[in-house]
Design a protein around this motif. Structure first.
Motif, PDB file in Angstrom:
ATOM      1  N   SER A  40       0.883  -1.187   0.228  1.00 58.53           N
ATOM      2  CA  SER A  40       0.100   0.146  -0.170  1.00 58.53           C
ATOM      3  C   SER A  40       0.885   1.224   0.130  1.00 58.53           C
ATOM      4  N   ALA A  41       2.058   1.170   0.335  1.00 59.41           N
ATOM      5  CA  ALA A  41       3.012   2.314   0.415  1.00 59.41           C
ATOM      6  C   ALA A  41       3.590   2.488  -0.933  1.00 59.41           C
ATOM      7  N   GLU A  42       3.164   1.719  -2.060  1.00 59.23           N
ATOM      8  CA  GLU A  42       3.904   1.610  -3.409  1.00 59.23           C
ATOM      9  C   GLU A  42       5.315   1.290  -3.442  1.00 59.23           C
ATOM     10  N   LYS A  43       5.717   0.628  -2.409  1.00 55.43           N
ATOM     11  CA  LYS A  43       7.076   0.007  -2.251  1.00 55.43           C
ATOM     12  C   LYS A  43       7.185  -1.329  -2.475  1.00 55.43           C
ATOM     13  N   VAL A  44       8.239  -1.841  -3.325  1.00 51.74           N
ATOM     14  CA  VAL A  44       8.302  -3.627  -2.756  1.00 51.74           C
ATOM     15  C   VAL A  44       8.578  -3.982  -1.462  1.00 51.74           C
ATOM     16  N   ARG A  45       8.340  -5.160  -1.363  1.00 53.31           N
ATOM     17  CA  ARG A  45       8.687  -5.533   0.236  1.00 53.31           C
ATOM     18  C   ARG A  45      10.074  -5.814   0.220  1.00 53.31           C
ATOM     19  N   SER A  46      10.706  -6.530  -0.957  1.00 52.14           N
ATOM     20  CA  SER A  46      12.153  -6.648  -0.981  1.00 52.14           C
ATOM     21  C   SER A  46      12.535  -6.713  -2.326  1.00 52.14           C
ATOM     22  N   ASP A  47      13.768  -6.741  -2.705  1.00 53.33           N
ATOM     23  CA  ASP A  47      14.305  -6.755  -4.324  1.00 53.33           C
ATOM     24  C   ASP A  47      13.658  -7.782  -4.862  1.00 53.33           C
ATOM     25  N   ALA A  48      13.249  -9.026  -4.211  1.00 50.32           N
ATOM     26  CA  ALA A  48      12.766 -10.223  -4.897  1.00 50.32           C
ATOM     27  C   ALA A  48      11.183 -10.022  -5.630  1.00 50.32           C
ATOM     28  N   ASP A  49      10.670  -8.836  -5.401  1.00 52.55           N
ATOM     29  CA  ASP A  49       9.442  -8.330  -6.117  1.00 52.55           C
ATOM     30  C   ASP A  49       9.557  -7.588  -7.333  1.00 52.55           C
TER      31      ASP A  49
END
Length: 387
Positions: A40-49
């Protein structure tokens, strides 16, 4: 049929989805299309996303880069497999190394399982675009056409969405006494290496000598000739990829569609050809896979391309070999510098150099396999073959 305009949204069919981005092509510049799974923050959870050319499948196959070529890029999306906490899948397009702007295109089309949208590009000065987003609303998935542009290309866009980028380290003036630190495992390497006549080789290193699944892609300009007023039939070029392989015990093998010699991934020669595209209908070309976890048993591989059907003219094919090694920069070798009329091109050598993978550009032309064999001294016995 109604095309969604900028900012418009619509529900998409239930079940697995196919996403087609029609971005066309730019002279002298590459367009890369990627997908990001964001919260919801428009960010990936980690680079694996981040799903892109260097990481073509994420979230256990929830989003997969299914292929690219001929001005199109395809993804497969399984909404039921998208992890909890991911609220959107954002699709983006960027211009490699900012060599052009999207204003040089008329538009970009987005097709999500038949739901279509269009992004006008005329007048744009940006090198990165957020094209569209898939999002979950009231238990149903919808697509929104975005068309938001900004500068900086893929690194800037990835950073904007929360991906940590591994900057390439500058070459030292003299060899250091100890091994230089490598990027942290949670960073993504977005660099590409283009091998040319001037810079014709690169070494890839893994401390454990296991390189995972090494994927080699052959793609080309699959032009077709129309056979009727409404016909889409074609009489284009059939371009094949193949390889000579030698293992450390001295055994040599050939993997190619000609003669149905498709090889084996789990057993010697540890190289496998994934099918044979006879029609040019497969947009991402042809693929070889090398078992990089068995690299210690492989001595050398010679990768080649062969025009099986059609008039040999390498400049018109605009052929390119891409070598994709997990955790390493993408390596590309182009075969469009010459208008050679011989049907065989030795493209690249992969050699076991003390456990490293040394990739060397060749781009030499030959009349056939026997001629190429003699030029490189492999010593095979050849007979007529067919597909």
């Amino acid at each position: 049929m109604t095309l969604l305009t900028l900012g418009a949204n619509a529900p998409v069919p239930a079940g697995d989805l196919s996403v087609l981005i029609r971005h066309g092509s730019l002279s002298g510049a590459e367009i890369d299309v990627s997908a990001f799974l964001v919260t919801s923050a428009e960010k990936v959870r980690s680079d694996a996303d981040m799903c892109f050319y260097g990481q073509p499948s994420v979230a256990d196959g929830a989003v997969t880069l299914a292929g690219s070529g001929n001005g199109e890029t395809r993804f497969a999306v399984a909404p039921s497999r998208i992890p909890a906490g991911v609220e959107k899948v954002i699709f983006t397009a960027t211009i490699h190394e900012n060599r052009a702007t999207f204003g040089q295109l008329a538009d970009i089309g987005v097709d999500v399982s038949g739901v279509q949208g269009q992004i006008p590009c005329a007048g744009m000065t940006e090198t990165a675009l957020i094209l569209a987003e898939l999002y979950l609303r009231n238990g149903a998935w919808k697509v929104r056409i975005v068309g938001q542009g900004f500068n900086g290309g893929l690194p800037a866009l990835a950073t904007h969405l929360g991906v940590e980028i591994a900057d390439p380290a500058p070459a030292p003036a003299s060899p250091p006494a100890s091994t230089a630190p490598t990027p942290a495992p949670n960073t993504v390497n977005l660099s590409k290496v283009s091998l040319t006549k001037q810079n014709n080789a690169v070494n890839l290193k893994k401390d454990d000598g296991r390189f995972g699944k090494v994927r080699i892609n052959l793609n080309w300009n699959q032009k077709t000739k129309k056979k009727g007023f409404f016909s889409r039939g074609s009489s284009g070029i059939d371009l094949d990829v193949g390889a000579f392989i030698e293992t450390h015990d001295g055994k040599r093998d050939v993997v190619q569609a000609l003669g149905n010699a498709f090889g084996d991934f789990s057993r010697p020669p540890y190289v496998k050809l994934l099918g044979d595209d006879r029609t040019g209908a497969v947009s991402d070309g042809e693929w070889l896979e090398i078992n990089g976890d068995k690299w210690s048993e492989i001595k050398r591989v010679l990768v080649y391309a062969f025009i099986y059907e059609g008039v040999p003219n390498w400049q018109e094919t605009d052929g390119v070999i891409r070598i994709l090694v997990p955790g390493q920069p993408e390596i590309e070798v182009r075969m469009n510098e010459f208008g050679d009329r011989r049907a065989m091109c030795a493209v690249a050598r992969l050699e076991n150099d003390g456990g490293q993978v040394r990739v060397t550009r060749e781009v030499t032309f030959h009349t056939g396999q026997r001629d190429m064999d003699e030029a490189y001294g492999w010593g095979f016995r050849w007979s007529a073959g067919r597909k």
